[in-house]
Write a protein that holds these residues in place. Structure first.
Motif, PDB file in Angstrom:
ATOM      1  N   GLN A  84       0.949   4.397  -2.406  1.00  0.00           N
ATOM      2  CA  GLN A  84       0.333   3.618  -1.346  1.00  0.00           C
ATOM      3  C   GLN A  84       0.115   2.203  -1.845  1.00  0.00           C
ATOM      4  OE1 GLN A  84      -3.202   5.555  -0.014  1.00  0.00           O
ATOM      5  NE2 GLN A  84      -2.136   7.409   0.587  1.00  0.00           N
ATOM      6  N   ASP A  85       0.259   1.250  -0.964  1.00  0.00           N
ATOM      7  CA  ASP A  85       0.105  -0.149  -1.329  1.00  0.00           C
ATOM      8  C   ASP A  85      -1.374  -0.496  -1.361  1.00  0.00           C
ATOM      9  OD1 ASP A  85       0.732  -2.741  -1.967  1.00  0.00           O
ATOM     10  OD2 ASP A  85       1.048  -3.354   0.111  1.00  0.00           O
ATOM     11  N   VAL A  86      -1.930  -0.513  -2.563  1.00  0.00           N
ATOM     12  CA  VAL A  86      -3.355  -0.789  -2.702  1.00  0.00           C
ATOM     13  C   VAL A  86      -3.586  -2.252  -3.048  1.00  0.00           C
ATOM     14  CG1 VAL A  86      -5.440  -0.194  -3.974  1.00  0.00           C
ATOM     15  CG2 VAL A  86      -3.817   1.578  -3.364  1.00  0.00           C
ATOM     16  N   MET A  87      -2.762  -2.797  -3.927  1.00  0.00           N
ATOM     17  CA  MET A  87      -2.904  -4.193  -4.324  1.00  0.00           C
ATOM     18  C   MET A  87      -2.281  -5.076  -3.231  1.00  0.00           C
ATOM     19  SD  MET A  87      -4.501  -3.730  -6.995  1.00  0.00           S
ATOM     20  CE  MET A  87      -4.512  -4.410  -8.615  1.00  0.00           C
ATOM     21  N   MET A  88      -3.119  -5.712  -2.458  1.00  0.00           N
ATOM     22  CA  MET A  88      -2.668  -6.478  -1.297  1.00  0.00           C
ATOM     23  C   MET A  88      -2.773  -7.969  -1.575  1.00  0.00           C
ATOM     24  SD  MET A  88      -4.696  -4.282   1.485  1.00  0.00           S
ATOM     25  CE  MET A  88      -4.904  -2.559   1.174  1.00  0.00           C
ATOM     26  N   ASN A  89      -2.108  -8.744  -0.748  1.00  0.00           N
ATOM     27  CA  ASN A  89      -2.213 -10.193  -0.904  1.00  0.00           C
ATOM     28  C   ASN A  89      -3.489 -10.674  -0.215  1.00  0.00           C
ATOM     29  OD1 ASN A  89      -1.672 -10.329   1.828  1.00  0.00           O
ATOM     30  ND2 ASN A  89       0.515 -10.671   1.539  1.00  0.00           N
ATOM     31  N   ALA A  90      -3.740 -11.973  -0.277  1.00  0.00           N
ATOM     32  CA  ALA A  90      -5.002 -12.528   0.236  1.00  0.00           C
ATOM     33  C   ALA A  90      -5.144 -12.323   1.739  1.00  0.00           C
ATOM     34  CB  ALA A  90      -5.101 -14.001  -0.104  1.00  0.00           C
ATOM     35  N   ASP A  91      -4.044 -12.287   2.470  1.00  0.00           N
ATOM     36  CA  ASP A  91      -4.122 -12.078   3.920  1.00  0.00           C
ATOM     37  C   ASP A  91      -4.548 -10.656   4.268  1.00  0.00           C
ATOM     38  OD1 ASP A  91      -3.224 -14.664   4.202  1.00  0.00           O
ATOM     39  OD2 ASP A  91      -1.129 -14.069   4.501  1.00  0.00           O
ATOM     40  N   GLN A  92      -4.249  -9.723   3.407  1.00  0.00           N
ATOM     41  CA  GLN A  92      -4.520  -8.323   3.697  1.00  0.00           C
ATOM     42  C   GLN A  92      -5.734  -7.783   2.934  1.00  0.00           C
ATOM     43  OE1 GLN A  92      -0.788  -6.792   2.373  1.00  0.00           O
ATOM     44  NE2 GLN A  92       0.034  -6.702   4.456  1.00  0.00           N
ATOM     45  N   MET A  93      -6.504  -8.669   2.335  1.00  0.00           N
ATOM     46  CA  MET A  93      -7.654  -8.234   1.541  1.00  0.00           C
ATOM     47  C   MET A  93      -8.624  -7.440   2.419  1.00  0.00           C
ATOM     48  SD  MET A  93      -9.138  -8.410  -1.431  1.00  0.00           S
ATOM     49  CE  MET A  93      -9.078  -9.898  -2.379  1.00  0.00           C
ATOM     50  N   ASN A  94      -8.970  -6.263   1.990  1.00  0.00           N
ATOM     51  CA  ASN A  94      -9.943  -5.471   2.731  1.00  0.00           C
ATOM     52  C   ASN A  94     -10.780  -4.647   1.757  1.00  0.00           C
ATOM     53  OD1 ASN A  94      -8.434  -3.212   2.024  1.00  0.00           O
ATOM     54  ND2 ASN A  94      -7.410  -3.091   3.986  1.00  0.00           N
ATOM     55  N   TRP A  95     -11.611  -3.782   2.287  1.00  0.00           N
ATOM     56  CA  TRP A  95     -12.542  -3.034   1.464  1.00  0.00           C
ATOM     57  C   TRP A  95     -11.857  -1.982   0.620  1.00  0.00           C
ATOM     58  CZ3 TRP A  95     -16.845  -5.087   0.337  1.00  0.00           C
ATOM     59  CH2 TRP A  95     -17.455  -5.936   1.241  1.00  0.00           C
ATOM     60  N   TYR A  96     -10.666  -1.536   1.023  1.00  0.00           N
ATOM     61  CA  TYR A  96      -9.954  -0.565   0.195  1.00  0.00           C
ATOM     62  C   TYR A  96      -9.569  -1.171  -1.151  1.00  0.00           C
ATOM     63  CZ  TYR A  96      -9.694   2.435   4.242  1.00  0.00           C
ATOM     64  OH  TYR A  96     -10.014   3.219   5.294  1.00  0.00           O
ATOM     65  N   TYR A  97      -9.221  -2.429  -1.138  1.00  0.00           N
ATOM     66  CA  TYR A  97      -8.894  -3.104  -2.387  1.00  0.00           C
ATOM     67  C   TYR A  97     -10.123  -3.182  -3.289  1.00  0.00           C
ATOM     68  CZ  TYR A  97      -7.801  -6.741  -5.726  1.00  0.00           C
ATOM     69  OH  TYR A  97      -7.644  -7.440  -6.876  1.00  0.00           O
ATOM     70  N   ILE A  98     -11.249  -3.555  -2.707  1.00  0.00           N
ATOM     71  CA  ILE A  98     -12.492  -3.641  -3.479  1.00  0.00           C
ATOM     72  C   ILE A  98     -12.868  -2.263  -4.014  1.00  0.00           C
ATOM     73  CG2 ILE A  98     -14.937  -4.270  -3.393  1.00  0.00           C
ATOM     74  CD1 ILE A  98     -13.031  -6.658  -3.156  1.00  0.00           C
ATOM     75  N   LEU A  99     -12.742  -1.238  -3.184  1.00  0.00           N
ATOM     76  CA  LEU A  99     -13.029   0.124  -3.616  1.00  0.00           C
ATOM     77  C   LEU A  99     -12.111   0.526  -4.762  1.00  0.00           C
ATOM     78  CD1 LEU A  99     -14.461   2.858  -3.139  1.00  0.00           C
ATOM     79  CD2 LEU A  99     -12.625   3.392  -1.553  1.00  0.00           C
ATOM     80  N   TYR A 100     -10.841   0.236  -4.634  1.00  0.00           N
ATOM     81  CA  TYR A 100      -9.881   0.577  -5.681  1.00  0.00           C
ATOM     82  C   TYR A 100     -10.187  -0.192  -6.965  1.00  0.00           C
ATOM     83  CZ  TYR A 100      -5.462   1.184  -8.098  1.00  0.00           C
ATOM     84  OH  TYR A 100      -4.517   1.466  -9.037  1.00  0.00           O
ATOM     85  N   LEU A 101     -10.474  -1.471  -6.836  1.00  0.00           N
ATOM     86  CA  LEU A 101     -10.746  -2.299  -7.999  1.00  0.00           C
ATOM     87  C   LEU A 101     -11.960  -1.794  -8.779  1.00  0.00           C
ATOM     88  CD1 LEU A 101     -10.179  -4.910  -9.641  1.00  0.00           C
ATOM     89  CD2 LEU A 101     -11.772  -6.050  -8.102  1.00  0.00           C
ATOM     90  N   PHE A 102     -13.067  -1.578  -8.097  1.00  0.00           N
ATOM     91  CA  PHE A 102     -14.264  -1.130  -8.786  1.00  0.00           C
ATOM     92  C   PHE A 102     -14.177   0.335  -9.198  1.00  0.00           C
ATOM     93  CE2 PHE A 102     -15.876  -5.039  -6.978  1.00  0.00           C
ATOM     94  CZ  PHE A 102     -16.528  -5.551  -8.084  1.00  0.00           C
ATOM     95  N   GLY A 103     -13.414   1.118  -8.476  1.00  0.00           N
ATOM     96  CA  GLY A 103     -13.147   2.480  -8.925  1.00  0.00           C
ATOM     97  C   GLY A 103     -12.393   2.481 -10.243  1.00  0.00           C
ATOM     98  N   MET A 104     -11.392   1.624 -10.358  1.00  0.00           N
ATOM     99  CA  MET A 104     -10.640   1.520 -11.613  1.00  0.00           C
ATOM    100  C   MET A 104     -11.510   0.982 -12.736  1.00  0.00           C
ATOM    101  SD  MET A 104      -7.728   2.816 -11.544  1.00  0.00           S
ATOM    102  CE  MET A 104      -7.298   2.267 -13.175  1.00  0.00           C
ATOM    103  N   ILE A 105     -12.359   0.007 -12.425  1.00  0.00           N
ATOM    104  CA  ILE A 105     -13.269  -0.521 -13.445  1.00  0.00           C
ATOM    105  C   ILE A 105     -14.194   0.592 -13.943  1.00  0.00           C
ATOM    106  CG2 ILE A 105     -15.244  -2.059 -13.815  1.00  0.00           C
ATOM    107  CD1 ILE A 105     -13.790  -4.084 -12.005  1.00  0.00           C
TER     108      ILE A 105
ATOM    109  N   VAL B 237     -13.637   3.814 -13.915  1.00  0.00           N
ATOM    110  CA  VAL B 237     -12.861   4.781 -14.687  1.00  0.00           C
ATOM    111  C   VAL B 237     -12.626   4.270 -16.099  1.00  0.00           C
ATOM    112  CG1 VAL B 237     -10.592   5.864 -14.910  1.00  0.00           C
ATOM    113  CG2 VAL B 237     -11.781   5.909 -12.723  1.00  0.00           C
ATOM    114  N   VAL B 238     -12.226   3.011 -16.222  1.00  0.00           N
ATOM    115  CA  VAL B 238     -11.957   2.448 -17.541  1.00  0.00           C
ATOM    116  C   VAL B 238     -13.238   2.379 -18.372  1.00  0.00           C
ATOM    117  CG1 VAL B 238     -11.218   0.359 -18.752  1.00  0.00           C
ATOM    118  CG2 VAL B 238      -9.922   1.189 -16.792  1.00  0.00           C
ATOM    119  N   LEU B 239     -14.322   1.928 -17.766  1.00  0.00           N
ATOM    120  CA  LEU B 239     -15.597   1.888 -18.490  1.00  0.00           C
ATOM    121  C   LEU B 239     -16.064   3.292 -18.869  1.00  0.00           C
ATOM    122  CD1 LEU B 239     -17.547  -0.861 -16.548  1.00  0.00           C
ATOM    123  CD2 LEU B 239     -16.577  -1.013 -18.839  1.00  0.00           C
TER     124      LEU B 239
END
Length: 104
Positions: A52-73, A75-77
Motif C-alpha cells: 500500500q502506498d503509505v509514503m505520500m507526497n505533500a498534496d496527499q498528506m493525511n493522517w495515515y502518513y502521520i500514523l505510519y510515521l509515528f508507528g514506525m518511530i 517500533v524502532v524505539l
C-alpha cells in the motif's frame, strides 16, 4: 475513544497498584507493552507487505502518513529499548515474585 482507553488503563493501573505486589504489577504492564509493540509491528508489516502506498507526497498528506510515521518511530524505539534493557526485562519477567517482604 482515546479518552476511554486512557481512563480504562488509568483505572486498571490504580487497581493493580493497590492490589498487587510491585513485581507482579511490573510484569503485567511490561507484557502489555510487549503485546502492543508486537501488534503495532505486525500491523506496519502488513501495510508494507500489502504494497500500500503509505509514503505520500505533500498534496496527499493525511493522517495515515502521520500514523505510519509515528508507528514506525515507536517500533524502532521499542526495539532499541528492548535491546538496551534486555537483562532487566529478563530478570523482571522470569524472577520470583519476592519483593523482599518479611525480611529483617
Amino acid at each position: 475513544m482515546e479518552l476511554y482507553l486512557f481512563f480504562a488503563f488509568l483505572l486498571f493501573y490504580l487497581i493493580t497498584a493497590f492490589l498487587l505486589k510491585e513485581k507482579t504489577k511490573q510484569k503485567i504492564w511490561l507484557v502489555a507493552f510487549v503485546i502492543a509493540f508486537a501488534a503495532t509491528s505486525a500491523a506496519i508489516g502488513f501495510i508494507r507487505a500489502g504494497r500500500q502506498d503509505v509514503m505520500m507526497n505533500a498534496d496527499q498528506m493525511n493522517w495515515y502518513y502521520i500514523l505510519y510515521l509515528f508507528g514506525m518511530i515507536s517500533v524502532v524505539l521499542g526495539v532499541f529499548n528492548l535491546w538496551i534493557y534486555r537483562k532487566a526485562l529478563w530478570q523482571m519477567l522470569f524472577s520470583a515474585d519476592d519483593d523482599g517482604e518479611g525480611e529483617d
